[in-house]
Scaffold this motif. Structure first.
Motif, mmCIF file in Angstrom:
data_model
loop_
_atom_site.group_PDB
_atom_site.id
_atom_site.type_symbol
_atom_site.label_atom_id
_atom_site.label_comp_id
_atom_site.label_asym_id
_atom_site.label_seq_id
_atom_site.Cartn_x
_atom_site.Cartn_y
_atom_site.Cartn_z
ATOM 1 N N THR A 129 61.377 31.148 39.086
ATOM 2 C CA THR A 129 60.168 31.547 39.796
ATOM 3 C C THR A 129 60.272 30.996 41.220
ATOM 4 O O THR A 129 59.787 29.897 41.497
ATOM 5 C CB THR A 129 58.905 31.006 39.088
ATOM 6 N N PRO A 130 60.934 31.714 42.114
ATOM 7 C CA PRO A 130 61.251 31.148 43.434
ATOM 8 C C PRO A 130 60.033 30.809 44.267
ATOM 9 O O PRO A 130 60.077 29.898 45.088
ATOM 10 C CB PRO A 130 62.084 32.253 44.091
ATOM 11 N N LEU A 131 58.930 31.517 44.081
ATOM 12 C CA LEU A 131 57.760 31.280 44.916
ATOM 13 C C LEU A 131 57.034 29.988 44.545
ATOM 14 O O LEU A 131 56.279 29.447 45.352
ATOM 15 C CB LEU A 131 56.795 32.461 44.811
ATOM 16 N N ALA A 132 57.256 29.471 43.323
ATOM 17 C CA ALA A 132 56.560 28.252 42.895
ATOM 18 C C ALA A 132 56.946 27.062 43.760
ATOM 19 O O ALA A 132 56.083 26.353 44.295
ATOM 20 C CB ALA A 132 56.847 27.969 41.427
ATOM 21 N N CYS A 174 60.487 23.711 38.130
ATOM 22 C CA CYS A 174 61.788 23.395 37.536
ATOM 23 C C CYS A 174 62.873 23.278 38.604
ATOM 24 O O CYS A 174 62.691 23.656 39.763
ATOM 25 C CB CYS A 174 62.158 24.471 36.521
ATOM 26 N N GLY A 175 64.050 22.775 38.176
ATOM 27 C CA GLY A 175 65.157 22.575 39.097
ATOM 28 C C GLY A 175 65.661 23.855 39.721
ATOM 29 O O GLY A 175 66.035 23.889 40.902
ATOM 30 N N ALA A 227 60.012 13.452 33.313
ATOM 31 C CA ALA A 227 60.711 14.066 32.190
ATOM 32 C C ALA A 227 59.840 15.107 31.509
ATOM 33 O O ALA A 227 58.606 15.007 31.521
ATOM 34 C CB ALA A 227 61.118 12.994 31.170
ATOM 35 N N ARG A 228 60.477 16.095 30.928
ATOM 36 C CA ARG A 228 59.767 17.032 30.066
ATOM 37 C C ARG A 228 59.464 16.317 28.754
ATOM 38 O O ARG A 228 60.390 15.831 28.094
ATOM 39 C CB ARG A 228 60.614 18.275 29.801
ATOM 40 N N PRO A 229 58.207 16.239 28.349
ATOM 41 C CA PRO A 229 57.876 15.522 27.108
ATOM 42 C C PRO A 229 58.628 16.062 25.895
ATOM 43 O O PRO A 229 58.929 15.305 24.970
ATOM 44 C CB PRO A 229 56.369 15.738 26.971
ATOM 45 N N ALA A 230 58.952 17.355 25.895
ATOM 46 C CA ALA A 230 59.638 17.948 24.753
ATOM 47 C C ALA A 230 61.113 17.567 24.694
ATOM 48 O O ALA A 230 61.773 17.784 23.677
ATOM 49 C CB ALA A 230 59.505 19.474 24.790
ATOM 50 N N SER A 231 61.661 16.986 25.776
ATOM 51 C CA SER A 231 63.096 16.709 25.816
ATOM 52 C C SER A 231 63.494 15.479 25.019
ATOM 53 O O SER A 231 64.665 15.295 24.693
ATOM 54 C CB SER A 231 63.541 16.516 27.268
ATOM 55 N N GLY A 232 62.549 14.594 24.727
ATOM 56 C CA GLY A 232 62.858 13.360 24.006
ATOM 57 C C GLY A 232 63.180 12.193 24.910
ATOM 58 O O GLY A 232 63.192 11.046 24.462
ATOM 59 N N GLY A 233 63.428 12.442 26.198
ATOM 60 C CA GLY A 233 63.774 11.353 27.097
ATOM 61 C C GLY A 233 62.639 10.370 27.306
ATOM 62 O O GLY A 233 62.842 9.153 27.306
ATOM 63 N N ALA A 234 61.426 10.889 27.476
ATOM 64 C CA ALA A 234 60.275 10.007 27.677
ATOM 65 C C ALA A 234 60.024 9.141 26.443
ATOM 66 O O ALA A 234 59.662 7.962 26.559
ATOM 67 C CB ALA A 234 59.032 10.838 27.995
ATOM 68 N N GLU A 235 60.236 9.699 25.261
ATOM 69 C CA GLU A 235 60.060 8.925 24.031
ATOM 70 C C GLU A 235 61.017 7.741 23.990
ATOM 71 O O GLU A 235 60.634 6.630 23.596
ATOM 72 C CB GLU A 235 60.283 9.825 22.815
ATOM 73 N N LEU A 278 55.336 4.369 34.058
ATOM 74 C CA LEU A 278 54.611 5.589 34.410
ATOM 75 C C LEU A 278 55.483 6.775 34.025
ATOM 76 O O LEU A 278 56.626 6.889 34.481
ATOM 77 C CB LEU A 278 54.304 5.626 35.909
ATOM 78 N N VAL A 279 54.950 7.650 33.174
ATOM 79 C CA VAL A 279 55.652 8.865 32.762
ATOM 80 C C VAL A 279 54.998 10.049 33.461
ATOM 81 O O VAL A 279 53.819 10.338 33.245
ATOM 82 C CB VAL A 279 55.590 9.070 31.234
ATOM 83 N N VAL A 280 55.761 10.725 34.314
ATOM 84 C CA VAL A 280 55.287 11.928 34.993
ATOM 85 C C VAL A 280 55.860 13.121 34.245
ATOM 86 O O VAL A 280 57.086 13.282 34.171
ATOM 87 C CB VAL A 280 55.730 11.961 36.469
ATOM 88 N N ALA A 281 54.994 13.924 33.675
ATOM 89 C CA ALA A 281 55.454 15.065 32.891
ATOM 90 C C ALA A 281 55.990 16.156 33.813
ATOM 91 O O ALA A 281 55.339 16.545 34.788
ATOM 92 C CB ALA A 281 54.315 15.615 32.036
ATOM 93 N N ALA A 282 57.183 16.622 33.510
ATOM 94 C CA ALA A 282 57.768 17.752 34.233
ATOM 95 C C ALA A 282 57.600 18.986 33.373
ATOM 96 O O ALA A 282 57.948 18.971 32.187
ATOM 97 C CB ALA A 282 59.248 17.494 34.520
ATOM 98 N N SER A 283 57.072 20.028 33.944
ATOM 99 C CA SER A 283 56.808 21.233 33.165
ATOM 100 C C SER A 283 58.006 22.162 33.194
ATOM 101 O O SER A 283 58.847 22.107 34.088
ATOM 102 C CB SER A 283 55.579 21.963 33.713
ATOM 103 N N SER A 284 58.073 23.035 32.198
ATOM 104 C CA SER A 284 59.071 24.086 32.144
ATOM 105 C C SER A 284 58.349 25.386 31.842
ATOM 106 O O SER A 284 57.516 25.431 30.935
ATOM 107 C CB SER A 284 60.116 23.793 31.056
ATOM 108 N N PRO A 285 58.650 26.489 32.570
ATOM 109 C CA PRO A 285 57.943 27.739 32.341
ATOM 110 C C PRO A 285 58.044 28.239 30.908
ATOM 111 O O PRO A 285 57.145 28.901 30.414
ATOM 112 C CB PRO A 285 58.629 28.708 33.315
#
Length: 413
Positions: free
Chosen positions: A11-14, A22-23, A224-232, A247-254
């Protein structure tokens, strides 16, 4: 030069609007902007997957996004990404007929498929060269314990073999491409970048949402994306670090819309681990606010099983933080072990805790590594340098520009 950047599922405009994203989106927005500053005309082609309107939108001087309808207008999960690539390729071919590019640059394997298909019908002498960038390969992901996708792995090898030039996001990926049969000298290593004007050691630091006991605790931060397991894993490591807060900053994924559910699961883990007084969780943060959060911490920790870009790590380094991270993906090229942080073979909580504890106990070393991290980000990973190296690959792929080598001189650590 007229450049077509193909990013089917981005999503280039985001990122252009400064949203948490996302990256891929950050890469496209930043690279296209810098290529335009070098005098090129850039069009980003992506599949319509959001409420952004189809058609052409201006992203800045010399940069446009062309959003093409192809399949459902929603983000796709990994296993369904290739299902609509044929429709996207047909729309791309029509776009090329109206505005033929000088070079086509595909990011990711489905974009590479679409690019190859879109230029297939062109006359041999008129077909633009195709440059393929890989930030990740399934064979590399498998080595980090992620699922095997045999069809994707075969297609990645085929695309690499058919492209006129190939760029890899890390030296590790160049090694993987060599294992596929692509000679190392035919692959340029061009890493992810960081906006060092925005992410820097200069500027204020956030006081919220930290606790008020700053002087007693070392502050850790992870994006980190909470679903990735890294934050856990970082939360579990904190149980072994009584002198730290996180401090955990949630990174979203579309493609992962259930962010609230993932955050609730993480909140439950924090309570079960008995560290709720030392952990703060936030949702996605706008990029303009992220530097203040990074500068408010002492150490950045990354515990994802596989990080293809290393973008969050680079942003933390640019803000002067030493990094503790698993050596995977783009992180391996970003972090110099024991110089700008500590690289780990595994991201187990006990290993993370030992590495963080070693930095907590040596504030002088921690400070020196933070200074070195900021210097490395500024000297090696600016988007200006990434764009210049990418332009060099374009010129090497153009018939009229023979003689320029592919290698970008980026193996220096």
């Amino acid at each position: 030069m007229k450049i077509a950047l193909i990013a089917e599922h981005t999503t280039p405009l985001a990122a252009h609007r400064g949203e948490a994203t996302c990256g891929d989106s950050v890469h496209i927005a930043s690279l296209s902007r810098q290529l335009a500053k070098l005098g090129h005309r850039v069009t980003v082609y992506a599949r319509k997957s959001t409420e952004d309107p189809a058609g052409r939108s201006r992203m800045g001087r010399g940069v446009h996004a062309d959003i093409l309808p192809a399949g459902p207008e929603r983000p796709l999960h990994a296993e369904e990404e290739a299902e609509h690539t044929g429709a996207f390729a047909a729309a791309l071919a029509s776009a090329f007929e109206e505005d033929a590019p000088d070079v086509v640059h595909a990011l990711g394997w489905t974009s590479g498929l679409a690019a190859l298909s879109a230029v297939r019908g062109a006359e041999r002498g008129d077909a633009p060269p195709i440059v393929q960038t890989f930030h990740s390969l399934n064979v590399a992901e498998q080595r980090s314990g992620l699922p095997e996708r045999p069809d994707r792995a075969r297609m990645e090898a085929a695309i690499a073999g058919r492209a006129d030039a190939v760029a890899a996001g890390s030296a590790d990926l160049r090694f993987e491409l060599a294992r596929m049969g692509l000679p190392r000298h035919q692959v340029a290593v061009v890493p992810f970048g960081v906006d060092t004007d925005h992410f820097s050691v200069e500027g204020g630091a956030a006081t919220e949402p930290w606790s008020h006991r700053r002087e007693e605790r070392t502050r850790l931060i992870t994006v980190a994306r909470p679903a990735s397991g890294g934050a856990e894993r970082v939360v579990e490591a904190l149980t072994r670090l009584p002198g730290a807060e996180l401090l955990v900053v949630a990174a979203s994924s579309p493609a992962e819309p259930a962010l609230d559910e993932d955050l609730r699961r993480l909140e439950l883990l924090v309570k079960e681990a008995g560290v709720e007084g030392r952990v703060r969780l936030t949702g996605p943060v706008e990029r303009k606010e992220l530097p203040r959060l990074l500068r408010s911490a002492d150490i950045y920790v990354s515990a994802d099983a596989y990080d293809p870009y290393g973008g969050a790590v680079l942003e933390a380094m640019a803000c002067g933080l030493p990094v503790v991270a698993k050596a995977s993906g783009g992180t391996t090229g970003a972090v110099l072990d024991r110089t700008t942080g500590l690289l780990l073979r595994h991201a187990r909580p006990d290993a993370l805790a030992r590495a963080v504890r070693s930095l907590m106990s040596e504030p002088t070393i921690r400070s020196a590594q933070g200074i070195a991290a900021a210097d490395r980000a500024r000297s090696r990973f600016t988007w200006q340098r990434v764009a210049a190296e990418t332009e060099r690959i374009y010129r090497s792929a153009l018939p009229a520009e023979d003689g320029l080598p592919l290698a970008s001189g980026d193996d220096a650590h």
